[in-house]
Structure formats: C-alpha cells, structure tokens
Scaffold this motif. Structure first.
Motif, short mmCIF file in Angstrom:
data_model
loop_
_atom_site.label_atom_id
_atom_site.label_comp_id
_atom_site.label_asym_id
_atom_site.label_seq_id
_atom_site.Cartn_x
_atom_site.Cartn_y
_atom_site.Cartn_z
N VAL A 190 0.96 -1.20 0.04
CA VAL A 190 -0.05 0.02 -0.06
C VAL A 190 0.84 1.05 -0.02
O VAL A 190 0.57 2.02 -0.94
CB VAL A 190 -1.06 0.04 1.12
CG1 VAL A 190 -1.70 1.45 1.34
CG2 VAL A 190 -2.03 -1.08 0.67
N PRO A 191 1.81 1.31 0.78
CA PRO A 191 2.47 2.84 0.76
C PRO A 191 3.35 2.97 -0.54
O PRO A 191 3.23 4.19 -1.10
CB PRO A 191 3.59 2.52 2.02
CG PRO A 191 3.08 1.46 2.82
CD PRO A 191 2.48 0.64 1.95
N ASP A 192 3.77 1.97 -1.13
CA ASP A 192 4.30 2.26 -2.39
C ASP A 192 3.33 2.57 -3.62
O ASP A 192 3.50 3.43 -4.41
CB ASP A 192 5.25 1.06 -3.14
CG ASP A 192 6.53 0.87 -2.15
OD1 ASP A 192 6.94 1.98 -1.47
OD2 ASP A 192 6.98 -0.36 -2.43
N LEU A 193 2.17 1.88 -3.45
CA LEU A 193 1.07 2.10 -4.38
C LEU A 193 0.38 3.28 -4.37
O LEU A 193 0.30 4.34 -5.36
CB LEU A 193 -0.17 1.24 -4.01
CG LEU A 193 -1.40 1.26 -4.91
CD1 LEU A 193 -1.13 0.92 -6.37
CD2 LEU A 193 -2.30 0.40 -4.30
N VAL A 194 0.37 3.84 -2.95
CA VAL A 194 -0.07 5.32 -2.62
C VAL A 194 0.95 6.25 -3.42
O VAL A 194 0.38 7.29 -4.19
CB VAL A 194 -0.39 5.62 -1.30
CG1 VAL A 194 -0.58 7.12 -1.14
CG2 VAL A 194 -1.69 4.89 -0.75
N ALA A 195 2.06 6.19 -3.13
CA ALA A 195 3.18 7.04 -3.50
C ALA A 195 3.07 7.22 -5.14
O ALA A 195 3.22 8.24 -5.52
CB ALA A 195 4.51 6.68 -3.00
N SER A 196 3.11 6.02 -6.00
CA SER A 196 3.18 5.94 -7.38
C SER A 196 1.70 6.66 -7.72
O SER A 196 1.89 7.48 -8.90
CB SER A 196 3.00 4.60 -7.70
OG SER A 196 4.35 3.85 -7.40
N LEU A 197 0.70 6.11 -7.19
CA LEU A 197 -0.70 6.98 -7.72
C LEU A 197 -0.55 8.26 -7.63
O LEU A 197 -1.23 9.19 -8.28
CB LEU A 197 -1.83 6.25 -7.00
CG LEU A 197 -2.38 4.84 -7.33
CD1 LEU A 197 -3.39 4.35 -6.24
CD2 LEU A 197 -2.59 4.74 -8.67
N ARG A 198 -0.03 8.82 -6.10
CA ARG A 198 -0.12 10.54 -6.18
C ARG A 198 1.10 10.92 -7.12
O ARG A 198 0.71 12.22 -7.51
CB ARG A 198 0.59 10.77 -4.70
CG ARG A 198 -0.37 10.32 -3.70
CD ARG A 198 0.10 10.56 -2.33
NE ARG A 198 -0.04 12.09 -2.09
CZ ARG A 198 0.94 12.77 -1.25
NH1 ARG A 198 1.18 11.90 -0.30
NH2 ARG A 198 0.74 14.10 -1.26
N MET A 199 1.97 10.41 -7.72
CA MET A 199 2.66 11.08 -8.72
C MET A 199 2.17 11.14 -10.13
O MET A 199 2.71 11.64 -10.97
CB MET A 199 4.02 10.10 -8.83
CG MET A 199 5.09 10.22 -7.83
SD MET A 199 6.66 9.60 -7.96
CE MET A 199 6.34 7.99 -7.89
N MET A 200 0.94 10.25 -10.45
CA MET A 200 0.25 10.10 -11.60
C MET A 200 -0.99 11.32 -11.59
O MET A 200 -2.18 10.78 -11.65
CB MET A 200 -0.35 8.88 -11.83
CG MET A 200 0.70 7.82 -11.74
SD MET A 200 -0.30 6.03 -11.92
CE MET A 200 0.84 5.34 -12.87
N ARG A 201 -0.31 12.50 -11.22
CA ARG A 201 -1.56 13.78 -11.21
C ARG A 201 -2.36 13.66 -12.43
O ARG A 201 -3.62 14.27 -12.21
CB ARG A 201 -0.65 14.93 -10.95
CG ARG A 201 0.10 14.82 -9.54
CD ARG A 201 0.61 16.35 -9.21
NE ARG A 201 1.14 16.38 -7.84
CZ ARG A 201 2.46 16.20 -7.98
NH1 ARG A 201 2.96 16.46 -8.78
NH2 ARG A 201 3.16 15.92 -6.70
N ARG A 202 -2.09 13.52 -13.48
CA ARG A 202 -2.90 13.76 -14.86
C ARG A 202 -3.84 12.68 -15.00
O ARG A 202 -4.86 12.87 -15.37
CB ARG A 202 -1.96 13.94 -15.99
CG ARG A 202 -1.34 15.40 -16.09
CD ARG A 202 -0.97 15.41 -17.33
NE ARG A 202 0.24 14.76 -17.52
CZ ARG A 202 0.95 14.66 -18.70
NH1 ARG A 202 0.82 15.07 -19.74
NH2 ARG A 202 2.32 13.89 -18.60
N SER A 203 -3.50 11.47 -14.49
CA SER A 203 -4.42 10.27 -14.62
C SER A 203 -5.16 9.92 -13.38
O SER A 203 -6.16 9.16 -13.56
CB SER A 203 -3.41 9.36 -15.03
OG SER A 203 -2.73 9.35 -16.12
N VAL A 204 -4.56 10.27 -12.28
CA VAL A 204 -5.20 9.93 -11.14
C VAL A 204 -5.69 11.03 -10.15
O VAL A 204 -4.69 11.49 -9.48
CB VAL A 204 -4.21 8.76 -10.33
CG1 VAL A 204 -5.00 8.30 -9.00
CG2 VAL A 204 -4.02 7.64 -11.10
N PRO A 205 -6.97 11.19 -9.97
CA PRO A 205 -7.10 12.60 -9.05
C PRO A 205 -7.06 11.94 -7.68
O PRO A 205 -7.10 10.74 -7.24
CB PRO A 205 -8.73 12.66 -9.42
CG PRO A 205 -9.16 11.68 -10.06
CD PRO A 205 -7.99 10.85 -10.78
#
Length: 178
Positions: free
Chosen positions: A90-105
C-alpha cells in the motif's frame, strides 16, 4: 459467517480483455514509450465503447479480478518472507498513484487503496466497491493504473517483465480446460 464480499460471489468479468489492456501498458513502458501511444489509446477506447454497458461492467469486473489475483500472489510472496502484504504494497502504491497527477485524481486514491486492501485480505475488490455505488468516470484511469502498478511490482519481484500477465494467462487457460 461468510462475507458478502467473498470472492466466490463475485463475477469474474472479462479478465482476458482487462489483461490485454494491462499487458499493452506494460509493453509500452518496457519498450520505453513516453506517454501513451495515441493509436493504442484510440483502439482501447474504441474497444471499450464497443462493449456497451454490460461489456463495460465485465471489463471493470475483469480489472478487479486481476487486482485480486495480483494481490493474492503478492500476499503469498510476502508471507513466504514473513511480511504483511498490506504494509508492503500500500505505501508504494499510494506514492505511485500520487505521482500520476494527470491520470489519477487525489480523491480516487482512497478507493484504489480500499480495493487493494480488500483483495489483500481475501475479499473481492468488485464486491467491496459495489457497496459504495456505481463506478465513476474519475475512477477508470486509477483502476487501470492500480492493476498496472501491481502487475509491474510482480514483474520486478520476479525479474520477469511478463510474469504477471503470463501467470494470469495460465490461470485462464487452466480454468477453461477444467
């Protein structure tokens, strides 16, 4: 008492189509493509539009099935090393999703984490999500990104760029034969 989110009650959906989408994304990243190939994106969108409402739901359920399968594999791998899958993923997933600002609100990230935690604890991600109403358009890219990131993590762990998709493909083949 069994949970209403038990995977035995969940529709598998169109796992093959969901796997095709994730596999094409993985290959694009591994081939060094920057961004999404417009032609590939157009074909995926055209395919999704051709599915209609029921087919679209099948694709969503298929993506959730992939997330479940990937988390099941990750859970077994973590347990083999005395680790907790939720704390490891989960921590790595959250960090990765947060970096995908254009695709992941940002507002979609808690839902994606919920799907992963549900799967990591042996629940159906699609049935877990169903408790909160219909899928939103804002959740489509994050769902794809979540499945992609889990597959990519498995591929890195195994040092095999095709391991995650091959694993699911083999499971589908054996299910069809059995």
């Amino acid at each position: 008492m069994p949970s209403p989110c038990d995977p035995e009650y969940a529709p598998a959906g169109d796992v093959g189509a969901a796997l095709m989408v994730i596999d094409s994304r993985l290959k694009a990243v591994y081939d060094g493509s920057t961004g999404t190939d417009p032609e590939q994106r157009r074909l995926v969108e055209q395919y999704a539009a051709s599915l209609g409402p029921e087919g679209g739901q099948d694709l969503l359920d298929g993506a959730c099935t992939l997330i479940y399968m990937f988390m099941r594999w990750l859970r077994m791998a973590c347990e083999d090393h005395g680790k907790d899958v939720i704390a490891s993923v989960v921590p790595d997933l959250v960090a990765s999703l947060r970096m995908m600002r254009r695709s992941v609100p940002p507002e979609a990230i808690p839902t994606m984490v919920g799907l992963v935690v549900a799967a990591g604890t042996g629940l159906s991600p699609s049935l877990w999500r169903q408790q909160y109403g219909d899928w939103t358009d804002a959740e489509m890219n994050p769902l794809e990104a979540t499945a992609f990131l889990l597959a990519e993590r498995i591929n890195r762990i195994t040092d095999d760029r095709a391991f995650a998709t091959t694993m699911v493909g083999r499971a589908l083949s054996s299910a069809e034969q059995g």
